[in-house]
Design a protein around this motif. Structure first.
Motif, PDB file in Angstrom:
ATOM      1  N   LEU A  49       0.609  -1.197  -0.084  1.00 40.67           N
ATOM      2  CA  LEU A  49      -0.543  -0.108   0.185  1.00 40.67           C
ATOM      3  C   LEU A  49       0.803   0.792   0.199  1.00 40.67           C
ATOM      4  CD1 LEU A  49      -3.195  -1.150   2.619  1.00 40.67           C
ATOM      5  CD2 LEU A  49      -2.821  -0.568  -0.137  1.00 40.67           C
ATOM      6  N   LYS A  50       1.852   1.127   1.115  1.00 38.74           N
ATOM      7  CA  LYS A  50       2.635   2.655   0.854  1.00 38.74           C
ATOM      8  C   LYS A  50       3.388   2.527  -0.580  1.00 38.74           C
ATOM      9  CE  LYS A  50       4.500   2.237   5.549  1.00 38.74           C
ATOM     10  NZ  LYS A  50       5.578   1.761   6.699  1.00 38.74           N
ATOM     11  N   SER A  51       3.949   1.809  -1.196  1.00 40.62           N
ATOM     12  CA  SER A  51       4.443   2.025  -2.703  1.00 40.62           C
ATOM     13  C   SER A  51       3.679   2.310  -3.536  1.00 40.62           C
ATOM     14  CB  SER A  51       5.250  -0.019  -2.588  1.00 40.62           C
ATOM     15  OG  SER A  51       5.207   0.370  -4.206  1.00 40.62           O
ATOM     16  N   ALA A  52       2.250   1.541  -3.809  1.00 43.06           N
ATOM     17  CA  ALA A  52       1.472   2.413  -4.870  1.00 43.06           C
ATOM     18  C   ALA A  52       0.990   3.689  -4.182  1.00 43.06           C
ATOM     19  CB  ALA A  52       0.195   1.210  -4.365  1.00 43.06           C
ATOM     20  N   LEU A  53       1.302   3.663  -2.762  1.00 44.35           N
ATOM     21  CA  LEU A  53       0.536   5.490  -3.094  1.00 44.35           C
ATOM     22  C   LEU A  53       1.849   6.370  -3.085  1.00 44.35           C
ATOM     23  CD1 LEU A  53      -0.871   7.797  -1.679  1.00 44.35           C
ATOM     24  CD2 LEU A  53       0.229   7.364   1.262  1.00 44.35           C
ATOM     25  N   LYS A  54       3.121   5.825  -2.491  1.00 49.05           N
ATOM     26  CA  LYS A  54       4.518   6.965  -3.136  1.00 49.05           C
ATOM     27  C   LYS A  54       3.995   6.374  -4.847  1.00 49.05           C
ATOM     28  CE  LYS A  54       9.255   6.946  -3.283  1.00 49.05           C
ATOM     29  NZ  LYS A  54       9.957   5.980  -2.826  1.00 49.05           N
ATOM     30  N   GLU A  55       3.871   5.695  -5.728  1.00 48.46           N
ATOM     31  CA  GLU A  55       4.464   5.349  -6.958  1.00 48.46           C
ATOM     32  C   GLU A  55       2.857   6.338  -7.997  1.00 48.46           C
ATOM     33  OE1 GLU A  55       4.175   1.179  -8.855  1.00 48.46           O
ATOM     34  OE2 GLU A  55       5.586   1.453  -7.172  1.00 48.46           O
ATOM     35  N   THR A  56       1.646   6.338  -6.990  1.00 48.66           N
ATOM     36  CA  THR A  56       0.759   7.249  -7.479  1.00 48.66           C
ATOM     37  C   THR A  56       0.515   8.768  -6.674  1.00 48.66           C
ATOM     38  OG1 THR A  56      -1.130   5.875  -6.904  1.00 48.66           O
ATOM     39  CG2 THR A  56      -1.817   7.781  -6.760  1.00 48.66           C
ATOM     40  N   LEU A  57       1.396   9.148  -5.880  1.00 50.23           N
ATOM     41  CA  LEU A  57       1.885  10.568  -5.336  1.00 50.23           C
ATOM     42  C   LEU A  57       3.092  11.273  -6.837  1.00 50.23           C
ATOM     43  CD1 LEU A  57       1.248  10.731  -2.049  1.00 50.23           C
ATOM     44  CD2 LEU A  57      -0.510  11.754  -3.528  1.00 50.23           C
ATOM     45  N   GLU A  58       3.572  10.538  -6.603  1.00 54.26           N
ATOM     46  CA  GLU A  58       5.315  10.303  -7.642  1.00 54.26           C
ATOM     47  C   GLU A  58       4.144  10.661  -9.003  1.00 54.26           C
ATOM     48  OE1 GLU A  58       8.204   7.769  -7.678  1.00 54.26           O
ATOM     49  OE2 GLU A  58       9.188   8.524  -5.872  1.00 54.26           O
ATOM     50  N   ALA A  59       3.299   9.834  -9.591  1.00 51.45           N
ATOM     51  CA  ALA A  59       3.392   9.893 -11.352  1.00 51.45           C
ATOM     52  C   ALA A  59       2.644  11.106 -10.975  1.00 51.45           C
ATOM     53  CB  ALA A  59       2.186   8.911 -11.237  1.00 51.45           C
ATOM     54  N   ARG A  60       1.283  11.339 -10.126  1.00 47.48           N
ATOM     55  CA  ARG A  60       0.710  12.632 -10.475  1.00 47.48           C
ATOM     56  C   ARG A  60       1.575  14.107  -9.781  1.00 47.48           C
ATOM     57  NH1 ARG A  60      -4.617  11.079  -6.125  1.00 47.48           N
ATOM     58  NH2 ARG A  60      -5.498   9.975  -7.377  1.00 47.48           N
ATOM     59  N   GLY A  61       2.653  14.205  -9.785  1.00 45.95           N
ATOM     60  CA  GLY A  61       3.147  15.909  -9.516  1.00 45.95           C
ATOM     61  C   GLY A  61       3.970  15.487  -8.481  1.00 45.95           C
ATOM     62  N   VAL A  62       3.337  15.242  -7.438  1.00 47.48           N
ATOM     63  CA  VAL A  62       2.557  16.266  -6.113  1.00 47.48           C
ATOM     64  C   VAL A  62       3.298  15.522  -5.011  1.00 47.48           C
ATOM     65  CG1 VAL A  62       0.727  16.608  -6.659  1.00 47.48           C
ATOM     66  CG2 VAL A  62       1.133  14.334  -5.269  1.00 47.48           C
ATOM     67  N   LEU A  63       4.059  14.652  -4.841  1.00 48.19           N
ATOM     68  CA  LEU A  63       4.829  13.898  -3.744  1.00 48.19           C
ATOM     69  C   LEU A  63       6.263  14.602  -3.987  1.00 48.19           C
ATOM     70  CD1 LEU A  63       5.708  11.543  -1.851  1.00 48.19           C
ATOM     71  CD2 LEU A  63       7.208  10.888  -4.003  1.00 48.19           C
ATOM     72  N   GLY A  64       6.732  15.744  -4.316  1.00 53.35           N
ATOM     73  CA  GLY A  64       8.264  16.405  -3.834  1.00 53.35           C
ATOM     74  C   GLY A  64       7.334  17.816  -3.996  1.00 53.35           C
ATOM     75  N   GLN A  65       5.634  18.218  -3.874  1.00 59.11           N
ATOM     76  CA  GLN A  65       5.428  19.371  -3.404  1.00 59.11           C
ATOM     77  C   GLN A  65       4.734  18.601  -2.119  1.00 59.11           C
ATOM     78  OE1 GLN A  65       2.303  20.112  -5.725  1.00 59.11           O
ATOM     79  NE2 GLN A  65       3.258  20.861  -8.110  1.00 59.11           N
ATOM     80  N   LEU A  66       5.083  17.405  -1.773  1.00 64.22           N
ATOM     81  CA  LEU A  66       4.418  17.916  -0.611  1.00 64.22           C
ATOM     82  C   LEU A  66       5.660  17.556   0.864  1.00 64.22           C
ATOM     83  CD1 LEU A  66       1.788  14.455  -1.024  1.00 64.22           C
ATOM     84  CD2 LEU A  66       1.341  16.645   0.229  1.00 64.22           C
ATOM     85  N   LYS A  67       6.703  17.221  -0.013  1.00 66.71           N
ATOM     86  CA  LYS A  67       8.136  17.136   0.721  1.00 66.71           C
ATOM     87  C   LYS A  67       8.411  19.048   1.446  1.00 66.71           C
ATOM     88  CE  LYS A  67       9.681  12.521  -0.962  1.00 66.71           C
ATOM     89  NZ  LYS A  67      10.686  12.385  -1.194  1.00 66.71           N
ATOM     90  N   ALA A  68       8.508  19.253  -0.303  1.00 66.47           N
ATOM     91  CA  ALA A  68       8.615  20.744   0.185  1.00 66.47           C
ATOM     92  C   ALA A  68       7.421  21.237   1.128  1.00 66.47           C
ATOM     93  CB  ALA A  68       8.672  21.471  -1.002  1.00 66.47           C
ATOM     94  N   ARG A  69       6.644  21.197   0.665  1.00 71.42           N
ATOM     95  CA  ARG A  69       5.715  22.001   1.918  1.00 71.42           C
ATOM     96  C   ARG A  69       6.107  21.474   3.678  1.00 71.42           C
ATOM     97  NH1 ARG A  69       1.804  26.325   2.195  1.00 71.42           N
ATOM     98  NH2 ARG A  69       0.407  24.981   4.021  1.00 71.42           N
ATOM     99  N   ILE A  70       6.469  20.173   3.492  1.00 73.77           N
ATOM    100  CA  ILE A  70       6.881  19.941   5.063  1.00 73.77           C
ATOM    101  C   ILE A  70       7.596  20.317   5.306  1.00 73.77           C
ATOM    102  CG2 ILE A  70       6.743  17.687   5.745  1.00 73.77           C
ATOM    103  CD1 ILE A  70       5.178  15.766   5.046  1.00 73.77           C
ATOM    104  N   ARG A  71       8.574  20.907   4.748  1.00 71.62           N
ATOM    105  CA  ARG A  71      10.154  21.094   4.802  1.00 71.62           C
ATOM    106  C   ARG A  71      10.262  22.688   5.173  1.00 71.62           C
ATOM    107  NH1 ARG A  71      12.507  19.173   0.020  1.00 71.62           N
ATOM    108  NH2 ARG A  71      12.735  17.276   0.351  1.00 71.62           N
ATOM    109  N   ALA A  72       9.022  22.845   4.347  1.00 64.53           N
ATOM    110  CA  ALA A  72       8.238  24.401   5.122  1.00 64.53           C
ATOM    111  C   ALA A  72       7.645  24.816   6.661  1.00 64.53           C
ATOM    112  CB  ALA A  72       8.120  24.816   3.441  1.00 64.53           C
ATOM    113  N   GLU A  73       7.147  23.204   6.149  1.00 67.51           N
ATOM    114  CA  GLU A  73       5.835  23.816   8.169  1.00 67.51           C
ATOM    115  C   GLU A  73       7.345  23.926   8.793  1.00 67.51           C
ATOM    116  OE1 GLU A  73       3.273  24.561   7.851  1.00 67.51           O
ATOM    117  OE2 GLU A  73       2.870  25.419   6.061  1.00 67.51           O
TER     118      GLU A  73
END
Length: 148
Positions: free
Chosen positions: A7-31
């Motif tokens: 499930l973790k792997s599928a979620l990670k792949e889906t977020l990467e495919a949508r181009g949001v994983l990097g944005q989420l990581k950056a947002r977490i760093r900013a917060e």
């Protein structure tokens, strides 16, 4: 039934495919940075030079869609939330632009100018330190002793 690892792997792949994983990581760093930033310690006022440099960098970051990086720069540097007017920055830097140059950040135009003049002059540009900056403080302020 899928395992947690699958499930973790599928979620990670889906977020990467949508181009949001990097944005989420950056947002977490900013917060995290925002939460750790000590607001009780006053920041020194920005020098005129740092204000302009930060604005050039912010314009470049936003143009390249590095919005979270730009938000961290703004928060950490004390740069005003509202960007400076581009024409104001160009005037302060004594830069004239044609209409095609206005489609990219000023930093690109400055870089192009210096790369082009390198061919014309076949030499190095001699830079001198600013005469108006006198203390080594946070946010890149220099003092006369620390500058060659």
């Amino acid at each position: 039934m899928a395992t947690i690892t699958e499930l973790k792997s599928a979620l990670k792949e889906t977020l990467e495919a949508r181009g949001v994983l990097g944005q989420l990581k950056a947002r977490i760093r900013a917060e995290v940075f925002s939460a750790l930033d000590d607001q009780s310690t006053p920041r020194p006022p920005l020098s005129h030079e740092n204000l302009l440099i930060n604005e050039l960098i912010r314009e470049y970051l936003e143009f390249n869609k590095y919005r979270y990086t730009a938000s961290v720069l703004t928060a950490e540097s004390g740069q005003p939330e509202v960007p400076l007017d581009r024409q104001f920055v160009a005037n302060e830097l004594n830069v004239a632009e044609d209409s095609s140059a206005k489609s990219v950040p000023l930093l690109y135009g400055l870089l192009h100018h210096f790369l082009s003049s390198k061919e014309e002059h076949k030499g190095k540009l001699f830079l001198k330190g600013p005469a108006t900056v006198h203390s080594q403080e946070p946010h890149g302020h220099l003092n006369a002793e620390s500058y060659p």
